[in-house]
Design a protein around this motif. Structure first.
Motif, short mmCIF file in Angstrom:
data_model
loop_
_atom_site.label_atom_id
_atom_site.label_comp_id
_atom_site.label_asym_id
_atom_site.label_seq_id
_atom_site.Cartn_x
_atom_site.Cartn_y
_atom_site.Cartn_z
N LEU A 177 2.93 1.06 -6.13
CA LEU A 177 3.35 0.14 -7.18
C LEU A 177 4.85 -0.09 -7.15
CD1 LEU A 177 1.31 1.18 -10.34
CD2 LEU A 177 0.95 -0.79 -8.87
N ASN A 178 5.60 0.93 -6.76
CA ASN A 178 7.06 0.82 -6.71
C ASN A 178 7.56 0.19 -5.42
OD1 ASN A 178 7.47 1.92 -9.25
ND2 ASN A 178 7.38 3.99 -8.47
N GLY A 179 6.64 -0.21 -4.54
CA GLY A 179 7.03 -0.91 -3.32
C GLY A 179 7.49 -0.02 -2.18
N ARG A 180 7.22 1.27 -2.27
CA ARG A 180 7.62 2.16 -1.18
C ARG A 180 6.73 1.95 0.04
NH1 ARG A 180 7.93 8.05 -3.29
NH2 ARG A 180 8.50 8.38 -1.13
N SER A 181 7.26 2.27 1.18
CA SER A 181 6.54 2.13 2.44
C SER A 181 5.50 3.24 2.59
CB SER A 181 7.54 2.21 3.59
OG SER A 181 6.87 2.35 4.82
N SER A 182 4.46 2.96 3.34
CA SER A 182 3.44 3.98 3.59
C SER A 182 4.02 5.11 4.45
CB SER A 182 2.22 3.38 4.27
OG SER A 182 2.56 2.87 5.54
N GLU A 183 5.11 4.84 5.14
CA GLU A 183 5.78 5.86 5.96
C GLU A 183 6.48 6.91 5.10
OE1 GLU A 183 5.49 5.96 9.32
OE2 GLU A 183 4.14 4.26 9.06
N ALA A 184 6.63 6.64 3.81
CA ALA A 184 7.33 7.55 2.90
C ALA A 184 6.43 8.66 2.38
CB ALA A 184 7.90 6.76 1.73
N CYS A 185 5.24 8.80 2.93
CA CYS A 185 4.31 9.83 2.47
C CYS A 185 4.91 11.23 2.67
CB CYS A 185 3.00 9.74 3.23
SG CYS A 185 1.81 11.00 2.74
N PRO A 186 5.01 12.01 1.58
CA PRO A 186 5.64 13.34 1.68
C PRO A 186 4.70 14.44 2.16
CG PRO A 186 5.07 12.89 -0.58
CD PRO A 186 4.72 11.65 0.21
N TYR A 187 3.43 14.14 2.33
CA TYR A 187 2.44 15.18 2.67
C TYR A 187 2.24 15.29 4.17
CZ TYR A 187 1.39 15.10 -2.28
OH TYR A 187 1.49 15.17 -3.64
N GLN A 188 2.16 16.52 4.65
CA GLN A 188 1.92 16.79 6.06
C GLN A 188 0.47 17.12 6.35
OE1 GLN A 188 4.34 16.21 8.28
NE2 GLN A 188 5.54 15.59 6.50
N GLN A 189 -0.21 17.78 5.39
CA GLN A 189 -1.61 18.14 5.58
C GLN A 189 -2.46 16.87 5.59
OE1 GLN A 189 -2.55 20.76 2.39
NE2 GLN A 189 -1.65 22.55 3.39
N MET A 190 -3.36 16.79 6.53
CA MET A 190 -4.14 15.57 6.74
C MET A 190 -4.94 15.18 5.50
SD MET A 190 -4.32 13.37 8.86
CE MET A 190 -5.20 12.08 9.59
N GLU A 191 -5.54 16.13 4.82
CA GLU A 191 -6.38 15.83 3.67
C GLU A 191 -5.55 15.23 2.52
OE1 GLU A 191 -9.97 18.07 1.26
OE2 GLU A 191 -8.56 19.25 2.44
N ALA A 192 -4.42 15.87 2.20
CA ALA A 192 -3.55 15.37 1.13
C ALA A 192 -2.91 14.04 1.54
CB ALA A 192 -2.48 16.41 0.79
N ARG A 193 -2.54 13.93 2.80
CA ARG A 193 -1.94 12.68 3.29
C ARG A 193 -2.92 11.52 3.17
NH1 ARG A 193 2.39 11.29 6.23
NH2 ARG A 193 2.24 9.49 7.60
N SER A 194 -4.18 11.78 3.48
CA SER A 194 -5.22 10.77 3.38
C SER A 194 -5.39 10.30 1.93
CB SER A 194 -6.53 11.34 3.92
OG SER A 194 -7.56 10.42 3.76
N CYS A 195 -5.36 11.24 0.99
CA CYS A 195 -5.47 10.88 -0.43
C CYS A 195 -4.27 10.07 -0.89
CB CYS A 195 -5.63 12.14 -1.28
SG CYS A 195 -7.24 12.91 -1.10
N TRP A 196 -3.07 10.47 -0.46
CA TRP A 196 -1.85 9.75 -0.83
C TRP A 196 -1.91 8.32 -0.31
CZ3 TRP A 196 2.26 7.05 1.07
CH2 TRP A 196 3.39 6.94 0.27
N LEU A 197 -2.30 8.16 0.95
CA LEU A 197 -2.39 6.83 1.55
C LEU A 197 -3.48 5.99 0.90
CD1 LEU A 197 -1.80 7.69 5.30
CD2 LEU A 197 -0.28 6.40 3.80
N GLY A 198 -4.56 6.62 0.48
CA GLY A 198 -5.62 5.90 -0.24
C GLY A 198 -5.11 5.35 -1.56
#
Length: 57
Positions: free
Chosen positions: A21-42
């Motif tokens: 919503l704030n317009g941040r890039s998907s590259e800004a994901c702070p999570y390294q673990q695949m499961e949490a990263r997947s949820c963040w990107l979703g």
């Protein structure tokens, strides 16, 4: 009575939604673990779809 913490994956999804919503890039994901990263990107993708649909300005 102790308050129960929210599920970490639910929290990752919520933070991703807010980032989208704030317009941040998907590259800004702070999570390294695949499961949490997947949820963040979703969450991020859901927010971008909502923005394009005109639900938020």
């Amino acid at each position: 009575m102790k308050r129960q913490k929210r599920d970490r994956l639910e929290r990752a999804q919520s933070k991703g939604y807010k980032a989208g919503l704030n317009g941040r890039s998907s590259e800004a994901c702070p999570y390294q673990q695949m499961e949490a990263r997947s949820c963040w990107l979703g969450g991020w993708r859901d927010a971008r779809v909502d923005l394009q649909a005109g639900l938020y300005k």
